[in-house]
Design an enzyme around this catalytic site. Structure first.
Site, PDB file in Angstrom:
ATOM      1  N   SER A 100       0.830  -1.201   0.000  1.00 17.05           N
ATOM      2  CA  SER A 100       0.000   0.000   0.000  1.00 17.05           C
ATOM      3  C   SER A 100       0.871   1.260   0.000  1.00 17.05           C
ATOM      4  O   SER A 100       1.600   1.495  -0.960  1.00 17.05           O
ATOM      5  CB  SER A 100      -0.971  -0.048   1.192  1.00 17.05           C
ATOM      6  OG  SER A 100      -2.016   0.886   1.049  1.00 17.05           O
ATOM      7  N   ASP A 220     -10.054  -5.397  -4.123  1.00 19.32           N
ATOM      8  CA  ASP A 220      -9.485  -4.359  -3.257  1.00 19.32           C
ATOM      9  C   ASP A 220     -10.297  -3.071  -3.415  1.00 19.32           C
ATOM     10  O   ASP A 220     -10.374  -2.504  -4.499  1.00 19.32           O
ATOM     11  CB  ASP A 220      -8.021  -4.121  -3.655  1.00 19.32           C
ATOM     12  CG  ASP A 220      -7.279  -3.194  -2.706  1.00 19.32           C
ATOM     13  OD1 ASP A 220      -7.925  -2.505  -1.898  1.00 19.32           O
ATOM     14  OD2 ASP A 220      -6.036  -3.169  -2.780  1.00 19.32           O
ATOM     15  N   HIS A 249      -7.490  -6.031   0.197  1.00 18.28           N
ATOM     16  CA  HIS A 249      -6.306  -5.169   0.243  1.00 18.28           C
ATOM     17  C   HIS A 249      -5.062  -5.841   0.816  1.00 18.28           C
ATOM     18  O   HIS A 249      -3.977  -5.268   0.727  1.00 18.28           O
ATOM     19  CB  HIS A 249      -6.655  -3.920   1.067  1.00 18.28           C
ATOM     20  CG  HIS A 249      -5.631  -2.837   1.013  1.00 18.28           C
ATOM     21  ND1 HIS A 249      -5.270  -2.206  -0.163  1.00 18.28           N
ATOM     22  CD2 HIS A 249      -4.882  -2.252   1.997  1.00 18.28           C
ATOM     23  CE1 HIS A 249      -4.356  -1.281   0.094  1.00 18.28           C
ATOM     24  NE2 HIS A 249      -4.097  -1.295   1.392  1.00 18.28           N
TER      25      HIS A 249
END
Length: 273
Positions: A100, A220, A249
């Site tokens: 991320s 996601d 995610h």
């Protein structure tokens, strides 16, 4: 043997989890409240075994690593601190795995240190030019410390809601409370500006010379594959994308065995293994 220690980088302490020997892999966590290097990567590191020298820091403002005096945090600090950490450890060449926010840092680091970074694995990554702040990421950054906030945040991160267990909620709630003061300074509202800051210019992405593996969940909602991963295919010189179906995610948690096999195989490229 896994060790936790503190390394001084540019005069500021960085808390690090280290394990194994062999080719070095820097592992950079994401931006959710309560996230730490060991919390994000301990299970993956244990499963990868001792044939890699794994380095998983708490980035500035997370876990036990403070934001240096006079700084706000942000992409430039995280990138410079990551590079400085590997310099302090005496590691000349290394791969970078980032999740991320950590994926954006990994790509920025690869562009800044093309002679040092050998591979990049960007998981559920941020960093794509023009990628907007999703409503889900806005909610994750805004999650209040404590069990209700932890439960809400975890439910947004995963596709399979059975993974949001009481023990997972309790552990994340405790980590969120411990890091609440520092985290509050990182992504205050309005939050779209912080997503914009983590978006890398095309010129930066063009400077990434290392091979890049993008790993993404098809479901996601925090960093949707269409706006987060697909645009990067146009900007990176040596890139491939692996998408997991029925995955949100956090592929490392949602598909742990396939994720580790995928990453391990990619990191061995060009190393004669």
């Amino acid at each position: 043997m896994t060790a936790l220690r503190t390394v001084t980088v540019d005069g500021s302490p960085v808390h690090v989890m280290e394990s194994g020997t062999g080719p070095a892999v820097l592992m950079l966590h994401g931006s959710g409240p309560g996230t730490t290097g060991s919390g994000a990567w301990a299970t993956t590191a244990q499963a990868l075994g001792t044939s890699w020298h794994l380095v998983a820091p708490d980035q500035a403002g997370f876990g036990r690593t403070p934001i240096p005096a006079g700084s706000r945090g942000g992409l430039r600090l995280w990138t410079e601190q990551a590079a400085g950490l590997m310099d302090a450890l005496g590691v000349e060449h290394y791969a970078v795995v980032g999740h991320s926010m950590g994926g954006a840092v990994a790509l920025a680091l690869a562009a800044a240190r093309p002679q040092r970074v050998t591979h990049v694995v960007a998981v559920s990554t941020m960093g794509a030019p023009g990628a907007p702040l999703s409503a889900e990421l806005d909610a994750v950054w805004a999650a209040p410390a404590g069990p209700p906030g932890a439960r809400d945040m975890l439910s947004r991160l995963v596709y399979d809601q059975a993974l949001v267990t009481e023990s997972a909620v309790d552990a994340r709630a405790a980590a969120m409370r411990a890091g609440a003061a520092a985290f509050a300074s990182l992504f205050p509202p309005p939050r779209a500006r912080w997503a914009d800051e983590l978006a890398l210019p095309a010129q930066t992405l063009a400077g990434v010379r290392a091979p890049v593996l993008l790993v993404h969940g098809a479901e996601d909602r925090v960093t949707p594959i269409g706006t987060a991963a697909l645009p990067l295919l146009e900007h990176l010189a040596d890139v491939r994308l692996h998408a997991f179906g029925r995955c949100g995610h956090v592929p490392a948690i949602e598909h742990p065995h396939d994720f580790r096999r995928l990453v391990s195989c990619f990191l061995r490229r060009g190393q004669g293994h």
